[in-house]
Write a protein that holds these residues in place. Sequence first.
Motif, short mmCIF file in Angstrom:
data_model
loop_
_atom_site.label_atom_id
_atom_site.label_comp_id
_atom_site.label_asym_id
_atom_site.label_seq_id
_atom_site.Cartn_x
_atom_site.Cartn_y
_atom_site.Cartn_z
N THR A 514 0.84 -1.19 0.00
CA THR A 514 0.00 0.00 0.00
C THR A 514 0.88 1.24 0.00
OG1 THR A 514 -1.69 -1.18 1.29
CG2 THR A 514 -1.82 1.23 1.25
N MET A 515 0.60 2.16 -0.92
CA MET A 515 1.28 3.46 -0.91
C MET A 515 0.66 4.33 0.16
SD MET A 515 3.45 5.75 -2.02
CE MET A 515 4.06 5.31 -3.65
N ILE A 516 1.50 4.89 1.03
CA ILE A 516 1.07 5.86 2.02
C ILE A 516 1.45 7.24 1.51
CG2 ILE A 516 1.16 6.58 4.44
CD1 ILE A 516 0.17 3.72 4.14
N TRP A 517 0.46 8.02 1.10
CA TRP A 517 0.74 9.38 0.62
C TRP A 517 0.80 10.34 1.80
CZ3 TRP A 517 2.56 9.63 -4.00
CH2 TRP A 517 2.06 8.88 -5.06
N ASN A 518 1.93 10.99 1.96
CA ASN A 518 2.12 11.98 3.00
C ASN A 518 3.32 12.83 2.58
OD1 ASN A 518 1.94 13.40 5.45
ND2 ASN A 518 1.48 11.54 6.60
N ASN A 519 3.77 13.73 3.42
CA ASN A 519 4.96 14.51 3.07
C ASN A 519 6.14 13.59 2.79
OD1 ASN A 519 3.65 16.97 3.27
ND2 ASN A 519 4.06 17.13 5.47
N GLU A 520 6.20 12.49 3.53
CA GLU A 520 7.12 11.41 3.19
C GLU A 520 6.29 10.26 2.63
OE1 GLU A 520 10.04 8.06 5.23
OE2 GLU A 520 9.11 9.61 6.48
N CYS A 521 6.48 9.92 1.36
CA CYS A 521 5.70 8.85 0.73
C CYS A 521 6.40 7.52 0.98
CB CYS A 521 5.55 9.12 -0.76
SG CYS A 521 4.73 10.69 -1.12
N ARG A 522 5.61 6.52 1.39
CA ARG A 522 6.18 5.21 1.70
C ARG A 522 5.29 4.12 1.11
NH1 ARG A 522 5.47 4.09 7.18
NH2 ARG A 522 3.72 5.55 7.18
N VAL A 523 5.89 3.02 0.74
CA VAL A 523 5.13 1.82 0.38
C VAL A 523 5.29 0.83 1.52
CG1 VAL A 523 4.81 -0.06 -1.26
CG2 VAL A 523 5.41 2.22 -2.08
N VAL A 524 4.17 0.44 2.11
CA VAL A 524 4.19 -0.41 3.30
C VAL A 524 3.38 -1.67 3.02
CG1 VAL A 524 3.59 -0.57 5.75
CG2 VAL A 524 4.37 1.62 4.78
N ASN A 525 3.92 -2.80 3.39
CA ASN A 525 3.17 -4.05 3.29
C ASN A 525 2.22 -4.17 4.47
OD1 ASN A 525 4.40 -4.83 0.91
ND2 ASN A 525 5.97 -6.07 1.93
N ASP A 526 0.94 -4.29 4.18
CA ASP A 526 -0.10 -4.50 5.20
C ASP A 526 -0.03 -3.49 6.34
OD1 ASP A 526 -2.30 -5.61 6.37
OD2 ASP A 526 -1.39 -7.55 6.80
N PRO A 527 -0.15 -2.20 6.03
CA PRO A 527 -0.08 -1.19 7.09
C PRO A 527 -1.19 -1.38 8.13
CG PRO A 527 -0.97 -0.24 5.07
CD PRO A 527 -0.47 -1.61 4.72
N TYR A 528 -0.83 -1.16 9.39
CA TYR A 528 -1.77 -1.29 10.50
C TYR A 528 -2.44 -2.68 10.50
CZ TYR A 528 -0.89 3.69 10.44
OH TYR A 528 -0.27 4.92 10.42
N ARG A 529 -1.61 -3.67 10.34
CA ARG A 529 -2.07 -5.05 10.20
C ARG A 529 -2.89 -5.51 11.40
NH1 ARG A 529 -0.11 -10.13 11.70
NH2 ARG A 529 -0.65 -11.83 10.22
N GLU A 530 -2.40 -5.22 12.61
CA GLU A 530 -3.10 -5.70 13.80
C GLU A 530 -4.48 -5.06 13.93
OE1 GLU A 530 -2.09 -8.20 15.64
OE2 GLU A 530 -0.42 -8.33 14.24
N GLU A 531 -4.60 -3.81 13.54
CA GLU A 531 -5.92 -3.18 13.54
C GLU A 531 -6.85 -3.90 12.57
OE1 GLU A 531 -3.98 1.29 14.25
OE2 GLU A 531 -5.25 0.90 12.50
#
Length: 543
Positions: A514-531
């Motif tokens: 998942t691409m996280i769009w913010n001032n710092e752009c990051r690609v994260v696998n399964d962000p906030y997985r536990e949630e």
Amino acid sequence: MKPANSHAHIDRRSFLGYGSLVSGFLISGAQRVWGAAKVDSSASIVTTTSGKIRGAMQDRVHAFKGIPYGASTEGAGRFLPPAKPQPWTGVHDVLEYGPASPQIPSNLVPESMAQQPATDGKGTEDCLHLNLWTPALGSGKRPVMVWFHGGGFSAGSGNWNMYNGGNLAAKHDVVVLTVNHRLNVFGYLYLAELGGEKYAHASNVGMLDTIAALEWVRDNIATFGGDPNNVTIFGQSGGGGKVSTLMAMPAAKGLFQRAIAMSGSAVKGVPRDRATKGAEAFMAKLGLKPNQVEELQKMPQAQLLGAMRGVQGLQLAPVTDGRTLPADPFDPVASPLSANVPFMISSTETEVTWNNSVNFDPLDDAALHGRIKQQLRIDDAAADKLVAIYKRDRPTASNLDLSFIMATDASNFRTGTDTEAERKAEQDKAPVYKYYFQWYSPVREGKLRSYYTLDIPFALQNVEIARSMVGTGPERQSLADKMSAAFAAFARSGNPNHKGIPKWQPFDTTKRATMIWNNECRVVNDPYREERLARAELLKKEG
């Protein structure tokens, strides 16, 4: 002070489904990128299938506003499929936006509503018009991007300043269009079971309008420098729902090659029996019997609009009618009709802060616990466990932040888009790209956070127009450059990657990139997985 919405119940499967009734627009009127249109009597004349039209140069692009792609739906055309516009002779000026569909006001925050064109309040049934921006006319084979506006299936238009396609067209050498079409009862009152043969093919006429617009693109876009074989449909909220629905409509197959749904989904259509009962209830409110569809067709539009509110069971959205929409778009699986279409889908972090009813009072731990327990209909232990997971994953978030994020995660804004991403990925026929927009707006002292519609000006390269929603900070343009370039790259090839962002891998149900769009752009696998897993467990227990 008790929050105004502390007793509001959130159905995790359908919460804020009514949110599809809101529109997707946020623009500042303080500053515009575009100057007044300048008519060029030679350079901006184009021949279409209906006749010649004249647009205007706006800075670096040719702009054509209010192009008729269908005949008026007034009178005998009401509730019926769209017809071709009557051809004209001479040159037809298309310098002003065409009318919106008739509609009632929405409950968007003032930052959004300030930019609704005044003319939208004077909508008419002669609304089948589109707007077009192109860097150059004639041959060019540019990617074509067709925007479907927000507002669910009941409000909005393609005329909002926020949707101005000039900056995106100029910056990334693409052709951009926005579309007006029928809405609410004029576009989605299901009469196929009540009106006899005349109305047998009349269901989902608002969606049939969008198909007519795409047919216009197919037949005309080459003269505007676009490639009819490289068309991307995209939209936000209700526009995302329209994109999702088009992916399952046989008549739309082949009219587009890529699709983007922002903060909007249409996992299922409205069942026929429910849609028929809603139409009967609406007619009863107007004093009509189910067999009096012809009388309904003759009533003034204001009378129909006035009768929409408070009708039990009236759900104005595409109907899974077995004809125009043969099956639910993403249930139980993604439609095979668009299996080979690359797909991008998204949501913002705090979608639910979109409307005037939101309470921004701070929450202590007890109030947060009580709100989550009440909203999600869970016991004390489950509420404690869920809150603890969110607090651990987001240590800098306030209790109010957490309440908005958790409400969004439980709403159809998130569950619908997640479901579509998963089911499209499970087809394994075309890539799926998923993003999560986390940039927080500084306006209104930051209270609105990363709210519904906030990603639109970044994707359309319109942050300067949209000062009322994004403020004036220096970081906004950098993010807009990255996002709009990704959208244009996706339109060009089906792959959003470009040198300005980290490598964006397609989404699958294992890694869940998942691409996280913010001032710092990051690609994260399964962000906030536990949630996510905790929410899934709650749904499992409920189901």
